[in-house]
Motif scaffolding. Structure first.
Motif, PDB file in Angstrom:
ATOM      1  N   GLU A 255       0.871  -1.189   0.000  1.00  0.00           N
ATOM      2  CA  GLU A 255       0.000   0.000   0.000  1.00  0.00           C
ATOM      3  C   GLU A 255       0.900   1.229   0.000  1.00  0.00           C
ATOM      4  O   GLU A 255       1.250   1.773   1.043  1.00  0.00           O
TER       5      GLU A 255
ATOM      6  N   ILE B 246      -5.368   5.805  -1.350  1.00  0.00           N
ATOM      7  CA  ILE B 246      -6.079   6.086  -2.595  1.00  0.00           C
ATOM      8  C   ILE B 246      -6.914   7.361  -2.482  1.00  0.00           C
ATOM      9  O   ILE B 246      -6.844   8.263  -3.330  1.00  0.00           O
TER      10      ILE B 246
ATOM     11  N   ARG C  76      -3.837   2.122  -8.032  1.00  0.00           N
ATOM     12  CA  ARG C  76      -2.734   3.004  -7.700  1.00  0.00           C
ATOM     13  C   ARG C  76      -1.987   3.467  -8.954  1.00  0.00           C
ATOM     14  O   ARG C  76      -1.576   4.629  -9.052  1.00  0.00           O
TER      15      ARG C  76
ATOM     16  N   PHE D 295       2.541  -1.689  -9.033  1.00  0.00           N
ATOM     17  CA  PHE D 295       1.418  -1.048  -8.342  1.00  0.00           C
ATOM     18  C   PHE D 295       0.107  -1.779  -8.669  1.00  0.00           C
ATOM     19  O   PHE D 295      -0.034  -2.384  -9.740  1.00  0.00           O
TER      20      PHE D 295
END
Length: 829
Positions: free
Chosen positions: A25, A29, A151, A147
């Protein structure tokens, strides 16, 4: 650069080959996406991404008209307006805080801004070199291979927003340094409509793809990778277009670039159209899971949440978007869901529109007395039924003739996830074609009763009566405090003015002989009296808080229902509710024969007139609508009764019966040995639909049920009154009646003892456990089990089910149990 015409299957294969995520992560987001939207939306669509501005204006206008149409209930309206004002202020503060937190969160990440600048530079460089578009897309996707889809997509969109934002910052300010820079750079004075639509479509598709990619149920859909490819393609296409415009200055020669952007806009919209059905399924699954979490988990919702959070799931309503989805029959106007924020709620869920008018009337009484709102949500077997004009007209008629809360447009407003949730999770309690249920929610949105229908019918009026008393007490208390506060005093001080001086006087008298021996004893007495005064004040405050909590809480909980059963006995109050009168005999009369009712009434009145000690009332509670109507309009008849009372009597008995069985099963009791169930079965067997006996009667005195039997036996006791009238004077009418009835019963032959009219016990189709073996409540023979299907459509007589009358559209199924020795033409199971 022309758009690549590669086959979409080949595109998908090549795009998937670039995807090798490491499951890290890297950034949040929502933080990045919020910043991107705050940059792109103002430039393309105006001032802000917040679309609530118009809705606020509409709501303001709507609120004004609502006030003009209100019925003068100023206190309620002012309360709602204050509540809305506070809510809006809280929402504004919350949104500002969230925006500030997003910016701080972004500022903490030192690597992310570097990554975005790098990609921003790469986009400008690649677009300036006029490289093949498809090759560029694959190049960037390979750079972002580690990713996740959402992302890598947001990095590209964020990098694009940096380039576009810098351009917009200069071209949006036409004065001073910004204006001169715009002239030198050759920027247009405004963003062209083609660009506006193009960027809007990119953002909408990005929002859809991010939502799907973050979903646990739809994150493997191929539409995600396809959508990602076309968004990156669009970003790079615009980068090339922008670079070409700068190179060509104001020549206006780049018509082909604008055509390409328009074509891409169409393609993006096609992908959005492909996303929508997948998103609808995803949102339905999410709504379903959220409802399961909210209704059935032990601690489903944090204490900061409310009924409003659950209703947002039920109606799929977005937070912050103000919509008037429900119609308030009490105010005769559309209202927002926020009306129910932090309020307890009863959700009436039915499988048809055929709700008994008596039930609606009862719920309106409960709503008024307990100030507990009732929201009715009909869930039909198929959405197609809402398109039938007859059904729509019937629903409109119900909306206009009730004070409950109703859904204005059920098919449009109610979430499909909620419909599926009710059908799955509330089965068999809720069934299509079955009886309605009532789901009880507290002010925090927690489900406190899975089906409170039985409790509402059993104890609704009784509990509401007591709640009304509490409300009166609470209002008086508040009035006293307001009145006393004007005199700069408190109620506790007034009470203290009486108790404390008396306490000080008593203490002083007790220690009067030692006053000169113990120094400062006066001060000790005064200090002790002040402590007592404080305890009194705290005690009154605690009692006031408990009363207010009881007034505000939901009274229909499964725990409260079970607690009431622990202390309940077979008595008049259980059967009749609040009609119990101390030291007065009451005859409850039922059956289909009006002539027998009049005969029994005249015989009772004739005999008791010579016994001044006998005070007898008679009520007709039979389920026969015609008999109840005739008695209601007959002014000379001493038997009282009406359709609502008859309906409520049998509805209560059936609910008591079902609720008691559930309680015995939960507590692992023995159904056969339970006195309440034995007596209930006997009473219910008298009027089980078409198997009703001609007549029956029950004698009660105060809270004691004296005797209950079929009409011929009860009339025989009254016909032979001369034989026991002296006993009636000595022992009382009730005891003498019981003694003589038992004497007749004991002297009957074994044949006559077991002779009775045929009877039946009816179990509803939504009852979870119908027993296989049941003994007849009259003769103790085994009963035979049948399955019955009935349709009450255009049932004008209404003889079947207490006070139903008027025709109920739809089918009703149930189980009927009859004695084995009776010969019937029904087909046994």
């Amino acid at each position: 650069m022309a758009i690549s015409h590669i086959n979409e299957c080949d595109i998908l294969e090549e795009v998937m080959s670039t995807h090798d995520p490491d499951d890290k992560e890297n950034f949040k987001i929502n933080v990045i996406f919020d910043l991107v939207k705050s940059i792109l939306y103002p430039t393309t669509m105006g001032d802000s991404i917040d679309e609530d501005g118009d809705s606020d204006k509409e709501d303001s206008n709507g609120q004004k008209s609502d006030e003009e149409d209100s019925n003068g209930d100023k206190s309620d309206e002012e309360y709602i307006k204050c509540d809305k004002f506070d809510e809006e202020q809280c929402d504004d503060k919350k949104s500002n805080k969230e925006e500030s937190d997003s910016e701080k969160e972004y500022a903490k990440d030192m690597e992310l801004p570097y990554q975005l600048k790098r990609f921003s530079f790469e986009i400008s460089l690649m677009c300036a070199n006029n490289v093949n578009l498809h090759s560029m897309v694959i190049y960037f996707l390979r750079m972002l291979s580690t990713f996740s889809w959402e992302r890598k997509l947001l990095i590209m969109v964020a990098a694009f927003s940096l380039n576009f934002g810098e351009f917009s910052l200069v071209q949006c300010h036409n004065k001073g340094l910004s204006g001169k820079l715009a002239i030198l750079k050759g920027h247009e004075s405004q963003v062209l409509p083609t660009i506006t639509h193009f960027i809007k479509s990119i953002l909408h598709l990005t929002e859809h793809i991010v939502e799907l990619a973050q979903s646990s149920s739809h994150n493997s859909s191929t539409i995600i990778s396809i959508g990602c490819y076309w968004i990156v393609t669009s970003i790079l296409t615009y980068g090339s277009y922008f670079t070409s415009r700068l190179m060509s200055m104001h020549s206006g020669c780049f018509i082909g670039g604008e055509t390409q952007l328009s074509s891409l806009t169409v393609k993006i919209k096609d992908v959005i159209s492909d996303c929508r059905p997948i998103l609808e399924k995803k949102r339905e699954v999410d709504s379903y899971n959220a409802l399961c979490h909210a209704f059935f988990d032990e601690n489903p919702i944090p204490s900061t949440s409310s009924t409003l959070d659950v209703l947002n799931l039920v109606f799929n309503a977005k937070k912050g978007v103000k919509q008037k989805l429900i119609y308030d029959g009490h105010r005769n106007q559309m209202v927002e869901l926020s009306l129910l924020k932090n309020k307890s709620l009863l959700m009436l869920i039915s499988s048809s529109l055929d709700i008994d008018k008596c039930l609606i009337f009862l719920l309106e009484i409960i709503q008024q007395k307990a100030q507990l709102r009732v929201l009715w949500i009909p869930i039909l077997d198929s959405p197609i039924f809402w398109g039938i004009k007859y059904m729509e007209k019937q629903y409109r008629s119900l909306v206009n003739n009730t004070e409950l809360l109703l859904v204005e447009n059920v098919q449009k407003s109610v979430s499909p996830g909620f419909v599926r949730f009710v059908k799955d999770k509330f089965f068999p309690t809720f069934q299509i074609g079955g009886e309605p249920i009532i789901v009880s929610l507290d002010q925090n949105g927690r489900m406190v009763h899975r089906n409170a229908m039985h409790m509402v019918l059993m104890r609704g009026l009784d509990i509401c009566g007591r709640m009304s008393d509490l409300k009166v007490l609470s209002k008086r208390r508040m009035a006293d405090m307001q009145m006393v506060s004007k005199r700069k005093m408190s109620v506790e001080v007034e009470i203290g003015d009486i108790i404390i001086p008396f306490l000080q006087k008593v203490l002083t008298e007790r220690v009067s002989t030692m006053m000169d021996l113990v120094p400062g004893i006066d001060g000790n007495i005064s200090e002790f009296a002040n402590k007592v005064d404080g305890l009194i004040t705290d005690w009154f405050g605690d009692i006031q808080k408990q009363i207010q909590n009881l007034v505000d809480s939901n009274i229909f909980t499964s725990k409260k229902e079970n607690d009431l059963w622990k202390i309940e006995t077979w008595c008049t109050k259980l059967v009749l509710g609040n009609l119990v009168e101390e030291n007065r005999c009451i005859f409850l009369i039922g059956g289909h024969d009006i002539q027998w009712v009049k005969t029994f009434e005249s015989k009772v009145m004739l005999e008791i007139q010579f016994n001044p000690q006998s005070q007898v009332k008679m009520f007709y509670v039979g389920s026969n609508v015609k008999v109840a109507s005739m008695i209601e309009v007959d002014g000379k008849c001493n038997v009282k009764g009406n359709l609502f009372s008859s309906w409520l009597f049998w509805s209560r008995l059936r609910s008591i019966f079902m609720s008691r069985i559930n309680f015995i099963e939960e507590t692992h009791g023995d159904e056969e040995c339970d006195e309440i169930l034995r007596k209930l079965k006997k009473l219910l067997a008298y009027e089980a639909n078409d198997l009703v006996v001609k007549e029956w009667a029950m004698l009660c005195k105060g809270n004691k049920i004296v005797v209950c039997d079929q009409g011929d036996k009860m009339l025989k006791v009254m016909n032979e009154y001369d034989k026991w009238k002296e006993n009636a004077i000595a022992k009382g009418f009730d005891q003498a009646f019981k003694d003589y009835h038992e004497m007749l019963h004991s002297t009957s032959t074994s044949t006559s003892l077991h002779h009775h009219h045929r009877c039946a016990l009816k179990y509803p189709c939504n009852f979870e456990s119908v027993p296989e073996d049941v003994k007849c409540p009259e003769c103790c023979h085994g009963m035979q089990k049948f399955v019955t299907f009935k349709c009450y459509h255009d049932d004008d007589d209404g003889d079947d089910d207490g006070g139903g009358g008027g025709g109920a559209c739809g089918a009703s199924s149930g189980f009927a149990l009859k004695p084995l020795r009776e010969r019937d033409r029904d087909i046994p199971v």
